[in-house]
Design an enzyme around this catalytic site. Structure first.
Site, mmCIF file in Angstrom:
data_model
loop_
_atom_site.group_PDB
_atom_site.id
_atom_site.type_symbol
_atom_site.label_atom_id
_atom_site.label_comp_id
_atom_site.label_asym_id
_atom_site.label_seq_id
_atom_site.Cartn_x
_atom_site.Cartn_y
_atom_site.Cartn_z
ATOM 1 N N GLN A 146 0.835 -1.198 0.000
ATOM 2 C CA GLN A 146 0.000 0.000 0.000
ATOM 3 C C GLN A 146 0.874 1.253 0.000
ATOM 4 O O GLN A 146 1.814 1.366 0.797
ATOM 5 C CB GLN A 146 -0.895 -0.027 1.245
ATOM 6 C CG GLN A 146 -1.524 1.283 1.638
ATOM 7 C CD GLN A 146 -2.583 1.750 0.666
ATOM 8 O OE1 GLN A 146 -2.287 2.506 -0.238
ATOM 9 N NE2 GLN A 146 -3.813 1.302 0.844
ATOM 10 N N ARG A 177 -0.232 4.323 0.651
ATOM 11 C CA ARG A 177 -0.608 5.169 1.783
ATOM 12 C C ARG A 177 -0.060 4.561 3.063
ATOM 13 O O ARG A 177 -0.242 3.378 3.337
ATOM 14 C CB ARG A 177 -2.135 5.292 1.870
ATOM 15 C CG ARG A 177 -2.589 6.197 3.011
ATOM 16 C CD ARG A 177 -4.105 6.321 3.043
ATOM 17 N NE ARG A 177 -4.614 6.975 1.847
ATOM 18 C CZ ARG A 177 -4.590 8.288 1.649
ATOM 19 N NH1 ARG A 177 -4.065 9.085 2.555
ATOM 20 N NH2 ARG A 177 -5.069 8.799 0.537
ATOM 21 N N SER A 180 -20.751 8.215 4.794
ATOM 22 C CA SER A 180 -21.143 8.269 3.383
ATOM 23 C C SER A 180 -21.547 6.888 2.884
ATOM 24 O O SER A 180 -22.536 6.729 2.151
ATOM 25 C CB SER A 180 -19.989 8.825 2.543
ATOM 26 O OG SER A 180 -20.284 8.755 1.165
ATOM 27 N N GLY A 236 -23.817 3.650 0.269
ATOM 28 C CA GLY A 236 -23.141 2.427 -0.113
ATOM 29 C C GLY A 236 -21.761 2.713 -0.690
ATOM 30 O O GLY A 236 -21.337 3.868 -0.808
ATOM 31 N N GLN A 263 -17.612 3.071 -5.520
ATOM 32 C CA GLN A 263 -16.503 2.588 -6.349
ATOM 33 C C GLN A 263 -15.972 1.286 -5.763
ATOM 34 O O GLN A 263 -15.554 1.250 -4.600
ATOM 35 C CB GLN A 263 -15.387 3.639 -6.398
ATOM 36 C CG GLN A 263 -14.248 3.265 -7.335
ATOM 37 C CD GLN A 263 -13.187 4.350 -7.353
ATOM 38 O OE1 GLN A 263 -12.898 4.960 -6.333
ATOM 39 N NE2 GLN A 263 -12.587 4.581 -8.507
ATOM 40 N N GLY A 300 -8.003 0.436 -2.448
ATOM 41 C CA GLY A 300 -9.286 0.701 -1.821
ATOM 42 C C GLY A 300 -9.309 0.400 -0.333
ATOM 43 O O GLY A 300 -10.376 0.101 0.222
ATOM 44 N N GLU A 301 -8.136 0.498 0.310
ATOM 45 C CA GLU A 301 -8.092 0.136 1.731
ATOM 46 C C GLU A 301 -8.942 1.060 2.584
ATOM 47 O O GLU A 301 -9.563 0.619 3.555
ATOM 48 C CB GLU A 301 -6.645 0.132 2.250
ATOM 49 C CG GLU A 301 -6.549 -0.352 3.691
ATOM 50 C CD GLU A 301 -5.146 -0.723 4.126
ATOM 51 O OE1 GLU A 301 -4.924 -0.813 5.345
ATOM 52 O OE2 GLU A 301 -4.270 -0.918 3.251
ATOM 53 N N ARG A 302 -9.027 2.351 2.239
ATOM 54 C CA ARG A 302 -9.871 3.259 3.026
ATOM 55 C C ARG A 302 -11.343 2.846 2.937
ATOM 56 O O ARG A 302 -12.061 2.858 3.934
ATOM 57 C CB ARG A 302 -9.696 4.709 2.547
ATOM 58 C CG ARG A 302 -8.374 5.339 2.955
ATOM 59 C CD ARG A 302 -8.407 6.830 2.800
ATOM 60 N NE ARG A 302 -8.796 7.257 1.457
ATOM 61 C CZ ARG A 302 -9.086 8.500 1.121
ATOM 62 N NH1 ARG A 302 -9.050 9.453 2.038
ATOM 63 N NH2 ARG A 302 -9.402 8.822 -0.107
ATOM 64 N N GLU A 339 -1.799 1.512 -8.911
ATOM 65 C CA GLU A 339 -3.228 1.718 -8.706
ATOM 66 C C GLU A 339 -3.478 2.702 -7.568
ATOM 67 O O GLU A 339 -4.321 3.590 -7.666
ATOM 68 C CB GLU A 339 -3.887 0.356 -8.418
ATOM 69 C CG GLU A 339 -5.345 0.432 -7.987
ATOM 70 C CD GLU A 339 -6.288 0.779 -9.125
ATOM 71 O OE1 GLU A 339 -7.501 0.580 -8.974
ATOM 72 O OE2 GLU A 339 -5.816 1.271 -10.161
#
Length: 292
Positions: free
Chosen positions: A45, A47, A61, A66, A69, A85-87, A120
């Site tokens: 990762q 981040r 949110s 839902g 993405q 997409g870890e967050r 990515e």
């Protein structure tokens, strides 16, 4: 746990040159719903820090709308490892939601997985300049890519990649200021114009304490370098044409380094200092861009 597929596009739509190891085309790549506990984080990762307040906002949110993405994952045995997409994954778990939409890849090569994960995340996540720089360094050091190859894969100019990598030459305290958004990219580039790390630290701390804007830091760097230049060559300083001095200061602000205009009777030269090969490349990029 059953997977509920819906039609979607694969990651190759974002990174066309990366091979589709599954043999599926972009138009047939599916989005499936995975149980959040089947997924594990990715050691590649880009981040390095996750703001809990931002995770909390994303959670609310997701509870309301839902996960818009899908995340991307790599199948490993009976489980999955995050590619990007870890967050979203963390916020989904925090919200108590059991399933999350995902695009699944089956990549066996650790080298390919590392490269794809870093690219990515750099492309799609809102990284700090230091996190982005560390992602580029990982691509050059661990994936053995050249700066030119990195720039092409992430869709940026080579000079942008080179300038971000230069941030990793800054003292760690200055890098931490960048991680916490206390300083911005412009502040950091100006501080790189100072030779001494102690000078960088002193001005960096002052910039944070006084909430200096980038232009103020650039001027402080130029003044400091000009002051040292005067100490080395004090003779005839008072005889310099004020118009020439004004142009020197403007050029110093423009290039973030010391600039001297040397005049003889009818000719002269402009001297622009650089500190290493990447700094020279940065200045040449600015000169060539202005000339186009």
């Amino acid at each position: 746990m059953g997977k509920k597929p819906v039609l979607g596009k694969g990651i190759n739509a974002l990174i066309p040159e990366f091979p589709d190891s599954s043999g599926q085309s972009d138009t047939t790549r599916q989005i499936v719903y995975l149980h959040v506990d089947e997924i594990e984080p990715n050691t590649f990762q880009a981040r390095t820090e996750f703001d809990e307040e931002q995770i909390e906002e994303l959670m609310h949110s997701i509870q309301e709308k839902g996960v818009i993405q899908p995340i991307t994952v790599n199948r490993i045995g009976q489980g999955y490892q995050l590619i990007a997409g870890e967050r979203r994954w963390r916020a989904t778990k925090k919200a108590g939601i059991q399933e999350i939409p995902a695009i699944v890849h089956e990549i066996e090569s650790q080298q390919d997985l590392m490269e794809l994960s870093l690219i990515e995340n750099i492309q799609r996540e809102n990284l700090t300049p230091i996190e982005e720089a560390e992602g580029y360094r990982a691509l050059t050091d661990k994936c053995f890519l050249t700066q030119e190859e990195v720039a092409r894969k992430v869709g940026k100019n080579r000079s942008t990649v080179a300038n971000l990598l230069r941030l990793l030459q800054l003292p760690h305290e200055i890098q931490d200021f960048l991680r916490r958004d206390q300083l911005q990219m412009g502040h950091a580039r100006a501080l790189l114009g100072l030779d001494d790390d102690d000078d960088k630290l002193e001005l960096g701390r002052r910039a944070v304490e006084e909430k200096m804007v980038v232009r103020e830091v650039e001027k402080a760097v130029a003044d400091q370098r000009t002051g040292r230049s005067k100490k080395k060559k004090p003779a005839k300083a008072a005889d310099v044409d004020p118009h020439i001095r004004d142009f020197e200061e403007r050029l110093q602000h423009r290039f973030g380094t010391a600039v001297n205009i040397r005049r003889a009777t009818k000719k002269g030269r402009i001297e622009v200092e650089f500190y290493d090969d990447s700094d020279l490349e940065r200045i040449l990029e600015l000169l060539l861009t202005d000339g186009e």
